[in-house]
Design a protein around this motif. Structure first.
Motif, mmCIF file in Angstrom:
data_model
loop_
_atom_site.group_PDB
_atom_site.id
_atom_site.type_symbol
_atom_site.label_atom_id
_atom_site.label_comp_id
_atom_site.label_asym_id
_atom_site.label_seq_id
_atom_site.Cartn_x
_atom_site.Cartn_y
_atom_site.Cartn_z
ATOM 1 N N UNK A 128 0.819 -1.215 0.000
ATOM 2 C CA UNK A 128 0.000 0.000 0.000
ATOM 3 C C UNK A 128 0.851 1.263 0.000
ATOM 4 N N UNK A 129 2.041 1.201 0.596
ATOM 5 C CA UNK A 129 2.915 2.380 0.591
ATOM 6 C C UNK A 129 3.380 2.701 -0.828
ATOM 7 N N UNK A 130 3.741 1.677 -1.592
ATOM 8 C CA UNK A 130 4.169 1.882 -2.975
ATOM 9 C C UNK A 130 3.032 2.453 -3.810
ATOM 10 N N UNK A 131 1.838 1.878 -3.640
ATOM 11 C CA UNK A 131 0.678 2.376 -4.381
ATOM 12 C C UNK A 131 0.321 3.795 -3.955
ATOM 13 N N UNK A 132 0.419 4.065 -2.673
ATOM 14 C CA UNK A 132 0.097 5.392 -2.148
ATOM 15 C C UNK A 132 1.039 6.450 -2.722
ATOM 16 N N UNK A 133 2.330 6.157 -2.743
ATOM 17 C CA UNK A 133 3.303 7.109 -3.281
ATOM 18 C C UNK A 133 3.005 7.423 -4.744
ATOM 19 N N UNK A 135 0.065 7.166 -6.243
ATOM 20 C CA UNK A 135 -1.178 7.931 -6.310
ATOM 21 C C UNK A 135 -0.918 9.405 -6.012
ATOM 22 N N UNK A 136 -0.082 9.673 -5.015
ATOM 23 C CA UNK A 136 0.255 11.068 -4.700
ATOM 24 C C UNK A 136 0.929 11.724 -5.891
ATOM 25 N N UNK A 137 1.898 11.044 -6.497
ATOM 26 C CA UNK A 137 2.617 11.603 -7.647
ATOM 27 C C UNK A 137 1.663 11.890 -8.810
ATOM 28 N N UNK A 138 0.771 10.948 -9.079
ATOM 29 C CA UNK A 138 -0.158 11.127 -10.197
ATOM 30 C C UNK A 138 -1.118 12.282 -9.945
ATOM 31 N N UNK A 139 -1.637 12.366 -8.726
ATOM 32 C CA UNK A 139 -2.597 13.428 -8.420
ATOM 33 C C UNK A 139 -1.920 14.796 -8.400
ATOM 34 N N UNK A 140 -0.709 14.862 -7.878
ATOM 35 C CA UNK A 140 0.027 16.130 -7.910
ATOM 36 C C UNK A 140 0.232 16.575 -9.353
ATOM 37 N N UNK A 185 8.761 8.535 8.465
ATOM 38 C CA UNK A 185 9.864 8.282 7.521
ATOM 39 C C UNK A 185 9.493 7.284 6.425
ATOM 40 N N UNK A 186 8.232 6.838 6.403
ATOM 41 C CA UNK A 186 7.838 5.826 5.424
ATOM 42 C C UNK A 186 7.968 6.310 3.982
ATOM 43 N N UNK A 187 7.814 7.614 3.761
ATOM 44 C CA UNK A 187 7.838 8.128 2.386
ATOM 45 C C UNK A 187 9.067 8.994 2.108
ATOM 46 N N UNK A 188 10.099 8.842 2.931
ATOM 47 C CA UNK A 188 11.294 9.686 2.790
ATOM 48 C C UNK A 188 11.974 9.495 1.438
ATOM 49 N N UNK A 189 11.956 8.272 0.915
ATOM 50 C CA UNK A 189 12.622 8.021 -0.367
ATOM 51 C C UNK A 189 11.862 8.647 -1.526
ATOM 52 N N UNK A 190 10.550 8.565 -1.500
ATOM 53 C CA UNK A 190 9.741 9.109 -2.591
ATOM 54 C C UNK A 190 9.602 10.625 -2.505
ATOM 55 N N UNK A 191 9.526 11.145 -1.282
ATOM 56 C CA UNK A 191 9.295 12.587 -1.109
ATOM 57 C C UNK A 191 10.266 13.141 -0.068
ATOM 58 N N UNK A 196 5.861 14.310 6.849
ATOM 59 C CA UNK A 196 4.738 13.378 6.881
ATOM 60 C C UNK A 196 4.198 13.365 8.310
ATOM 61 N N UNK A 197 2.930 13.722 8.460
ATOM 62 C CA UNK A 197 2.309 13.836 9.775
ATOM 63 C C UNK A 197 1.337 12.677 9.959
ATOM 64 N N UNK A 198 1.665 11.692 10.816
ATOM 65 C CA UNK A 198 0.770 10.545 11.000
ATOM 66 C C UNK A 198 -0.186 10.745 12.168
ATOM 67 N N UNK A 199 -1.333 10.107 12.087
ATOM 68 C CA UNK A 199 -2.279 10.055 13.201
ATOM 69 C C UNK A 199 -3.282 8.950 12.913
ATOM 70 N N UNK A 200 -4.052 8.614 13.922
ATOM 71 C CA UNK A 200 -5.142 7.669 13.715
ATOM 72 C C UNK A 200 -6.117 8.229 12.694
ATOM 73 N N UNK A 201 -6.631 7.388 11.820
ATOM 74 C CA UNK A 201 -7.466 7.881 10.720
ATOM 75 C C UNK A 201 -8.770 8.489 11.213
ATOM 76 N N UNK A 202 -9.275 8.042 12.370
ATOM 77 C CA UNK A 202 -10.504 8.631 12.915
ATOM 78 C C UNK A 202 -10.259 10.051 13.422
ATOM 79 N N UNK A 203 -9.086 10.306 13.977
ATOM 80 C CA UNK A 203 -8.757 11.663 14.407
ATOM 81 C C UNK A 203 -8.750 12.620 13.227
ATOM 82 N N UNK A 204 -8.169 12.176 12.117
ATOM 83 C CA UNK A 204 -8.132 13.035 10.936
ATOM 84 C C UNK A 204 -9.525 13.228 10.345
#
Length: 404
Positions: A128-133, A135-140, A185-191, A196-204
């Protein structure tokens, strides 16, 4: 957009000034507030907790530099302040059990782009991290900018995040989820150099509803996300309440029946054992056992049938709503929220959930919550399944990161 002299400001440079003076910090604070949402000066002052005079001075300065654009309104403080000639883009991500959603938005626009794929944390971190990176690149790229203009990434994941360190403090032990390492640091190589600010998805999701949805101008907001599991985010005055270890809001593990079914957390009779998406689908399938019917295979499909003429599905949803309402009454007696918002897949059922849950809440919560002109109420999410990624985008954009 370019200024009359052709200059275009870079959002990353504007937000990464090395000055730590109060004046510079206030300037960044106002700038971030307007990047999140164009507003009047009065609204900016309220959201940033700065004085009207401070906000007015910053707005005048940045308008002169063509960073801000000020339009219409009655009087200086009633005019709408938006981003002018600035190049930048922000991203928000929600990683669910079996759904990955990414949203991006240029800081000089109110138009959010998003994409969804039907897999998530259960497929493993690398997948999912690879796919997420990507998706971010494509949408940007779809915004007309490049990843060098990426200001921040908000990352919502189904885990507890320690509010002090940004590290994962707990993932359900019974689930084989590969959430390893440090989320920032999960996306440090791609970006590289993008915070990168992480939190529980319900908080966001709660934060998204606070900024862009029904939660605007509400002092206390409880957001309940009910999909495969059930969790919640709680805000007071726009601040996420996380608790000491980031475990606040785990409403899904509120004990409803000490002798009930075992939950994945190891306890018995948790709310999630009664209203979790998989459990609801199982209830419908058991009811039709032995009959030749096309049975629902997902919570989404179950809700579609409940909105139609399937009485079993309607009653399963109604009982789930009753249980949610009872849990909300217990929580409300402790925190007394202005507003409760129900989102996630079950939130899509609308009045099939909101009605019964509201009735059960009123029947079991303290009478004083409803005996005045502004009673506690339950509403369906205004942002739907985009509450999480939009909230992640806004929250990460609002965090002041200074270069080391």
């Amino acid at each position: 957009m370019t200024t009359q002299d052709g200059k275009v400001h870079d959002a990353r440079e504007l937000l990464s000034t090395r000055s730590d003076s109060i004046r510079a910090a206030n300037k960044r604070k106002v700038l971030r507030a307007v990047m999140i949402q164009p507003s009047t000066q009065v609204q900016i002052a309220k959201r940033t907790h700065l004085s009207q005079g401070t906000v007015s001075g910053v707005v005048q300065e940045l308008e002169a530099e063509r960073v801000f654009r000020v339009d219409g309104g009655d009087g200086e403080r009633g005019k709408r302040v938006s981003i002018g000639s600035v190049r930048g883009v922000a991203a928000g991500v929600e990683v669910g059990h079996d759904r990955l959603t990414v949203a991006v938005r240029r800081v000089d626009s109110e138009d959010t782009l998003h994409r969804v794929v039907n897999f998530g944390v259960t497929q493993g971190l690398d997948t999912w991290r690879r796919e997420c990176a990507q998706m971010i690149k494509d949408l940007v790229a779809d915004t007309g900018l490049g990843t060098e203009h990426l200001v921040s990434i908000g990352l919502g994941i189904p885990a507890a995040i320690d509010p002090r360190s940004g590290e994962i403090s707990q993932v359900a032990a019974s689930l084989d989820w590969d959430l390893q390492g440090s989320p920032p640091r999960w996306f440090a190589r791609d970006f590289p150099n993008v915070p990168v600010i992480p939190d529980n998805e319900c908080n966001f999701a709660a934060y998204g509803e606070h900024v862009y949805g029904h939660g605007r101008d509400r002092e206390t907001l409880l957001f309940v996300k009910s999909s495969a599991g059930i969790g919640a985010g709680f805000l007071i005055g726009g601040n996420i309440i996380r608790g000491r270890h980031g475990l606040a809001g785990e409403i899904g593990h509120l004990t409803m029946d000490p002798r009930g079914d075992f939950c994945r957390c190891g306890s018995r009779g948790c709310l999630e054992t009664l209203v979790g998406g998989t459990r609801l689908v199982e209830q419908v399938r058991r009811a039709y056992a032995g009959y030749h019917r096309d049975l629902p295979s997902s919570l989404e499909n179950l809700i579609e049938r409940a909105k139609g003429n399937d009485n079993v599905c309607r009653n399963v949803v109604r009982v789930a709503a009753d249980n949610i309402g009872l849990a909300l009454a217990r929580v409300s007696n402790i925190i007394n929220p202005d507003l409760i918002v129900i989102g996630g897949e079950l939130g899509r059922a609308g009045d099939l959930v909101i009605g019964p849950a509201s009735e059960t809440l009123r029947r079991n919560a303290l009478e004083g919550m409803f005996a005045h002109s502004e009673p506690t109420e339950i509403k369906q999410s205004d942002l739907g399944m985009l509450a999480g990624p939009r909230g992640a985008l806004a929250f990460a954009l609002n965090v002041d990161h200074q270069p080391s």
